[in-house]
Design an enzyme around this catalytic site. Structure first.
Site, PDB file in Angstrom:
ATOM      1  N   CYS A   2       0.828  -1.026  -0.063  1.00  0.00           N
ATOM      2  CA  CYS A   2       0.109   0.119   0.002  1.00  0.00           C
ATOM      3  C   CYS A   2       0.791   1.384   0.071  1.00  0.00           C
ATOM      4  O   CYS A   2       2.119   1.204  -0.014  1.00  0.00           O
ATOM      5  CB  CYS A   2      -1.076  -0.035   1.241  1.00  0.00           C
ATOM      6  SG  CYS A   2      -2.279  -1.322   1.284  1.00  0.00           S
ATOM      7  N   GLY A   3       0.371   2.455   0.076  1.00  0.00           N
ATOM      8  CA  GLY A   3       0.961   3.599   0.058  1.00  0.00           C
ATOM      9  C   GLY A   3       0.055   4.533   1.111  1.00  0.00           C
ATOM     10  O   GLY A   3      -1.073   4.599   1.192  1.00  0.00           O
TER      11      GLY A   3
END
Length: 569
Positions: A2-3
């Site tokens: 994810c970010g």
């Protein structure tokens, strides 16, 4: 996986800024994008998340996760391998609304606070905002497999998974002359907290930070030399082997757990043999695909050995040819996604491998990184630092003086362990992890590294030297276990990378015009005050005429040239 991103402070138009940050690292999580904004002391706080769905594909795992029971807002990039065990304990004290990993983290923090970190096993960056205490806490995993960058500007706190997201929020974009000087002079990528940009920092592995709107405190929550004092030392070779096998099998099971297609990156080396053997032992019928790259002629590469290694399995194998044209194309792509320099053409080959893997529908890949840096290493010829080398220098004296000699801690009593410690936490591994994270995430693909399990690293440092090192066999424990998992007929070759012969030929033939352009722009462009233009031109001419030269130097000039093309100093 994810970010994550966030801002805390007095900023105008918080929502548009968060949207810009999310968009800048959209590749890290294109499946779901969301954010949360609230008041913070006398300002605002905003948290944002890009989700790549890998484990638990339901929307219950979307983030930022708002926990009404605990009052915590939580973000996660990574995996918590033992979250189900933690949930089984915590369910006696909390009411769970979902089956998600992220809710377990929220409850765990509320129950244990910072000591939660010692209880979790995984690769992660965790960000938790406590609405009652009005502070934000961020922690990075023990080895630093997941990234986190931050900056304080005008009293405002910015953080993100990638540097480009900070730039998108308006953080000043100023290249660090000191960092670039140390890169050219000492081949150093900096200390664990440094980046190649002024006033932009990374959170070191095993560290945490706390920001309350007024002060920013950073501390180590994991220290290898202290952690190993609490671990039982294997007293004989048999117990050592059993412990090695127990950890590697458990780590493989953790890292191949996913609800999306899995693959692996293989070479013809012993590291790949162990990776393949362990995956095949723990998931013989899982539809895993193997990917390997080779240079031009298959007969002169390790690809044939990789094919033989896979012959006793049902796993499909994709062989990816690397050419000079591909190298040049991927170099410009790398300059755009990395934000910082790379050192080897193999980085570009690896980029192309991920491009192909993603096109084939693979979302998670495993590789064998970490075995060399602990249990052994391939022979490496250390080149002299740039400064003082007999080759004519191309750097101006004022620029060279900016470089400080790197100094590293020595927490252990012997040279071997201190060298391994430096490679794991200061030199090789941090650099490899940064490169590989950007490459894999650029294609919305997660790269997992089962041999960087902290338990395996700790085992190396507590095992007596007479057990873990055998002069007759490099990485004997790796060989011992790989042989037990592979057919006796399997042949292996030493690890082969894109060697100097390929680089030299490409640089002086197919890629010559590219290097010509690089040299010209560095002589006349915005960093001409760093470079002795005539010396650089003469060095390049000597190289083209066949003089002995380290190709890595050419790559350093290419790095600088391409990054300059991405921005204005």
């Amino acid at each position: 996986m994810c970010g994550i991103a966030g801002i805390a402070g007095e900023v105008e138009q918080m929502e548009p800024l968060l949207n810009k940050m999310i968009k800048a690292q959209q590749h890290r999580g294109p499946d779901t994008v969301s954010f949360w904004i609230s008041s913070f002391v006398d300002a605002q706080i905003g948290l944002a998340h890009n989700r790549l769905k890998i484990t638990d594909l339901s929307d219950d795992s979307n983030q930022p996760f708002i926990d009404e029971e605990t009052g915590l807002i939580t973000l996660l990039d990574g995996n918590i391998f033992n979250y189900k065990e933690l949930r089984n304990y915590l369910c006696h004290y909390y009411t769970f609304q979902t089956n998600s990993m992220i809710e377990v983290l929220s409850k765990a923090w509320h129950r244990w606070g910072k000591t939660m970190l010692n209880k979790i096993n995984g690769n992660f960056v965790i960000a938790i905002y406590d609405q009652s205490a009005r502070h934000i806490f961020i922690a990075r995993d023990r080895i630093g497999i997941k990234p986190l960058y931050f900056s304080l500007q005008k009293g405002n706190f910015y953080f993100a998974s990638e540097i480009k997201a900070l730039f998108a929020a308006g953080v000043n974009r100023q290249m660090s002359s000191t960092r670039w000087a140390e890169y050219f002079v000492y081949s150093s990528h900096g200390m664990p907290y440094e980046t190649f940009w002024d006033n932009i920092y990374q959170l070191p592995a095993g560290s945490s930070l706390l920001f309350n709107g007024f002060t920013l405190n950073i501390c180590k929550w994991y220290e290898l030399d202290k952690a190993i004092k609490e671990i039982e030392v294997p007293q004989d070779e048999k117990k050592f082997i059993e412990r090695f096998q127990e950890i590697t099998n458990d780590s493989i099971r953790n890292n191949i757990a996913a609800d999306v297609p899995i693959g692996m990156n293989l070479s013809g080396s012993i590291n790949s043999a162990l990776l393949l053997g362990l995956i095949h032992k723990n998931a013989p019928y899982l539809p895993i695909k193997a990917f390997s790259y080779y240079n031009e002629n298959k007969l002169s590469n390790e690809i044939l050995w990789t094919t033989e290694m896979l012959s006793h399995t049902h796993y499909k194998h994709e062989q990816i040819k690397i050419t000079s044209k591909i190298i040049r194309k991927e170099a410009y792509f790398i300059a755009k996604i990395q934000d910082e320099p790379f050192d080897e053409l193999n980085t570009l080959a690896y980029t192309h491998l991920f491009r192909i893997a993603k096109n084939r529908g693979t979302t998670v890949l495993c590789d064998g990184t970490g075995l060399d840096e602990t249990w052994g290493s391939y022979p490496i010829i250390k080149t002299n630092p740039y400064y003082g080398n007999k080759t004519p220098l191309c750097l101006k004296d004022e620029f060279i003086k900016l470089a400080k000699t790197p100094e590293y801690p020595k927490p252990f009593q012997n040279k071997i362990d201190n060298t391994k410690y430096k490679d794991l936490f200061y030199e090789k591994i941090p650099h490899i992890l940064r490169l590989n994270d950007r490459i894999s995430m650029a294609f919305s693909t997660e790269l997992r590294k089962p041999f960087l399990d902290h338990r395996l690293i700790e085992l190396f440092f507590i095992t007596p030297e007479k057990i873990k090192i055998k002069p007759s066999t490099n990485k004997w424990i790796v060989h011992h276990n790989a042989k037990g998992l592979m057919p006796t007929s399997t042949r292996l070759i030493p690890k082969e990378l894109i060697n100097d012969t390929h680089q030299n030929r490409w640089f002086t033939n197919e890629l010559k015009d590219w290097i010509d352009e690089t040299v010209y722009n560095l002589r006349t462009g915005t960093v001409s005050h760093w470079v002795k233009g005539e010396s650089l031109e003469k060095e390049w001419q000597r190289y083209k005429n066949g003089a002995s030269y380290d190709p890595c130097r050419i790559l350093k000039w290419i790095n600088l040239h391409m990054i300059l093309n991405q921005q204005t100093i």
